[in-house]
Design a protein around this motif. Sequence first.
Motif, PDB file in Angstrom:
ATOM      1  N   GLY A 124       8.027  -5.441 -44.649  1.00  0.00           N
ATOM      2  CA  GLY A 124       9.079  -5.400 -43.646  1.00  0.00           C
ATOM      3  C   GLY A 124       8.651  -4.881 -42.289  1.00  0.00           C
ATOM      4  N   LEU A 125       7.421  -4.352 -42.186  1.00  0.00           N
ATOM      5  CA  LEU A 125       6.962  -3.838 -40.899  1.00  0.00           C
ATOM      6  C   LEU A 125       6.641  -4.978 -39.934  1.00  0.00           C
ATOM      7  CD1 LEU A 125       4.569  -0.949 -42.015  1.00  0.00           C
ATOM      8  CD2 LEU A 125       6.854  -0.734 -41.016  1.00  0.00           C
ATOM      9  N   THR A 126       6.882  -4.727 -38.661  1.00  0.00           N
ATOM     10  CA  THR A 126       6.615  -5.732 -37.632  1.00  0.00           C
ATOM     11  C   THR A 126       5.147  -5.702 -37.240  1.00  0.00           C
ATOM     12  OG1 THR A 126       8.856  -5.555 -36.744  1.00  0.00           O
ATOM     13  CG2 THR A 126       7.158  -6.461 -35.277  1.00  0.00           C
ATOM     14  N   VAL A 127       4.502  -6.848 -37.285  1.00  0.00           N
ATOM     15  CA  VAL A 127       3.113  -6.976 -36.846  1.00  0.00           C
ATOM     16  C   VAL A 127       3.118  -7.302 -35.357  1.00  0.00           C
ATOM     17  CG1 VAL A 127       0.960  -8.264 -37.088  1.00  0.00           C
ATOM     18  CG2 VAL A 127       2.348  -7.748 -39.118  1.00  0.00           C
ATOM     19  N   ALA A 128       2.447  -6.473 -34.589  1.00  0.00           N
ATOM     20  CA  ALA A 128       2.428  -6.654 -33.133  1.00  0.00           C
ATOM     21  C   ALA A 128       1.168  -6.012 -32.571  1.00  0.00           C
ATOM     22  CB  ALA A 128       3.660  -6.015 -32.506  1.00  0.00           C
TER      23      ALA A 128
ATOM     24  N   ALA B 161       0.507   6.257 -33.244  1.00  0.00           N
ATOM     25  CA  ALA B 161       1.961   6.109 -33.137  1.00  0.00           C
ATOM     26  C   ALA B 161       2.362   5.694 -31.726  1.00  0.00           C
ATOM     27  CB  ALA B 161       2.646   7.425 -33.518  1.00  0.00           C
ATOM     28  N   TRP B 162       1.732   6.302 -30.736  1.00  0.00           N
ATOM     29  CA  TRP B 162       2.027   5.960 -29.337  1.00  0.00           C
ATOM     30  C   TRP B 162       1.795   4.478 -29.077  1.00  0.00           C
ATOM     31  CZ3 TRP B 162       4.109   8.363 -25.174  1.00  0.00           C
ATOM     32  CH2 TRP B 162       3.859   7.817 -23.904  1.00  0.00           C
ATOM     33  N   ARG B 163       0.682   3.961 -29.597  1.00  0.00           N
ATOM     34  CA  ARG B 163       0.335   2.545 -29.385  1.00  0.00           C
ATOM     35  C   ARG B 163       1.210   1.607 -30.215  1.00  0.00           C
ATOM     36  NH1 ARG B 163      -5.040   4.877 -30.091  1.00  0.00           N
ATOM     37  NH2 ARG B 163      -5.052   4.024 -32.218  1.00  0.00           N
ATOM     38  N   SER B 164       1.899   2.177 -31.212  1.00  0.00           N
ATOM     39  CA  SER B 164       2.680   1.360 -32.146  1.00  0.00           C
ATOM     40  C   SER B 164       4.182   1.479 -31.936  1.00  0.00           C
ATOM     41  CB  SER B 164       2.330   1.773 -33.585  1.00  0.00           C
ATOM     42  OG  SER B 164       0.945   1.656 -33.826  1.00  0.00           O
TER      43      SER B 164
ATOM     44  N   ASN C  60       4.675   4.365 -45.659  1.00  0.00           N
ATOM     45  CA  ASN C  60       5.982   4.995 -45.656  1.00  0.00           C
ATOM     46  C   ASN C  60       6.292   5.664 -44.321  1.00  0.00           C
ATOM     47  OD1 ASN C  60       7.729   7.723 -46.913  1.00  0.00           O
ATOM     48  ND2 ASN C  60       8.402   5.636 -47.332  1.00  0.00           N
ATOM     49  N   VAL C  61       5.296   6.319 -43.720  1.00  0.00           N
ATOM     50  CA  VAL C  61       5.509   6.946 -42.410  1.00  0.00           C
ATOM     51  C   VAL C  61       5.822   5.887 -41.354  1.00  0.00           C
ATOM     52  CG1 VAL C  61       4.433   8.275 -40.554  1.00  0.00           C
ATOM     53  CG2 VAL C  61       4.138   8.997 -42.926  1.00  0.00           C
ATOM     54  N   LYS C  62       5.061   4.812 -41.359  1.00  0.00           N
ATOM     55  CA  LYS C  62       5.338   3.748 -40.373  1.00  0.00           C
ATOM     56  C   LYS C  62       6.720   3.144 -40.595  1.00  0.00           C
ATOM     57  CE  LYS C  62       1.419   2.635 -37.838  1.00  0.00           C
ATOM     58  NZ  LYS C  62       0.792   1.602 -36.993  1.00  0.00           N
ATOM     59  N   HIS C  63       7.099   3.001 -41.853  1.00  0.00           N
ATOM     60  CA  HIS C  63       8.433   2.476 -42.163  1.00  0.00           C
ATOM     61  C   HIS C  63       9.526   3.451 -41.705  1.00  0.00           C
ATOM     62  CE1 HIS C  63      11.818   0.912 -44.519  1.00  0.00           C
ATOM     63  NE2 HIS C  63      11.998   2.148 -44.963  1.00  0.00           N
ATOM     64  N   ASN C  64       9.362   4.721 -42.040  1.00  0.00           N
ATOM     65  CA  ASN C  64      10.387   5.713 -41.706  1.00  0.00           C
ATOM     66  C   ASN C  64      10.640   5.797 -40.209  1.00  0.00           C
ATOM     67  OD1 ASN C  64      10.643   6.372 -44.391  1.00  0.00           O
ATOM     68  ND2 ASN C  64       9.431   8.265 -44.265  1.00  0.00           N
TER      69      ASN C  64
ATOM     70  N   LEU D 154       7.607   2.022 -36.807  1.00  0.00           N
ATOM     71  CA  LEU D 154       6.447   1.726 -35.981  1.00  0.00           C
ATOM     72  C   LEU D 154       5.875   0.366 -36.365  1.00  0.00           C
ATOM     73  CD1 LEU D 154       4.787   5.251 -36.169  1.00  0.00           C
ATOM     74  CD2 LEU D 154       5.843   4.217 -34.133  1.00  0.00           C
ATOM     75  N   THR D 155       5.222  -0.276 -35.436  1.00  0.00           N
ATOM     76  CA  THR D 155       4.599  -1.571 -35.700  1.00  0.00           C
ATOM     77  C   THR D 155       3.197  -1.360 -36.281  1.00  0.00           C
ATOM     78  OG1 THR D 155       3.671  -1.720 -33.471  1.00  0.00           O
ATOM     79  CG2 THR D 155       5.880  -2.633 -33.808  1.00  0.00           C
ATOM     80  N   LEU D 156       2.574  -2.442 -36.693  1.00  0.00           N
ATOM     81  CA  LEU D 156       1.182  -2.386 -37.135  1.00  0.00           C
ATOM     82  C   LEU D 156       0.482  -3.672 -36.754  1.00  0.00           C
ATOM     83  CD1 LEU D 156       0.923  -2.833 -41.037  1.00  0.00           C
ATOM     84  CD2 LEU D 156       2.701  -3.828 -39.609  1.00  0.00           C
TER      85      LEU D 156
END
Length: 212
Positions: free
Chosen positions: A44-48, A124-127, A185-189, A192-194
């Motif tokens: 479900g994470l956004t790829v960007a 995180a800043w970049r994402s 999980n951290v990126k989901h919570n 954040l993108t990846l």
Amino acid sequence: MRPAHLALSTAAVLVVPLGAGPAAAAAGPPGIPTVVTASAQLAGLTVAPESSAGSYDRDLFPHWAAVAGTCNVRETVLQRDGQDVTTNAACAAISGTWHSPYDGAVWHQASDIDIDHMVPLAEAWRSGASQWTPAKRRQFANSLADSQLWAVTDDVNQHKGDRDPSAWKPPLTSFWCTYALSWVNVKHNWQLTLQSSEKTALQEMLTTCSTR
């Protein structure tokens, strides 16, 4: 010179509940999901592509906020993740044992331990965190409610830097599963993108997981 690293069994790096008594294993960060949940979260994470890298400054993420009394977030994590930890009046850890899950090392001085942000602040800043309010960045940098903060060997944390799993993985391969579960999980919570290479690396790391 530091003492040689001591090898730990795989069980030593698993997150286990905090038991009663001085011999209880360290609690570790909360909120690590199952493989099924993490896989769904990863999908479900956004790829960007990353952005705003040039404007990052660590001071944009005020960290080691006060928690209670003289204890700040760093000291709180040292107490949470250590065993038989004793502190002075300023809440600084003066003795204890810390098992670093990233490399399997065992340390007896808090000065050998860094509190790592699972998803580095620059990452995180970049994402997406460049668009957050200062209050949200402060919350992220001090989050005790999820698996964002880990007590690990300082040199290993410094080697990790701000790299994502496509460029850096923990030296202890038996920890790759938990590392991927926590990262996802951290990126989901925090929504954040990846990057695509990051997603591929996480998918590969999740294949190392046994059924949970």
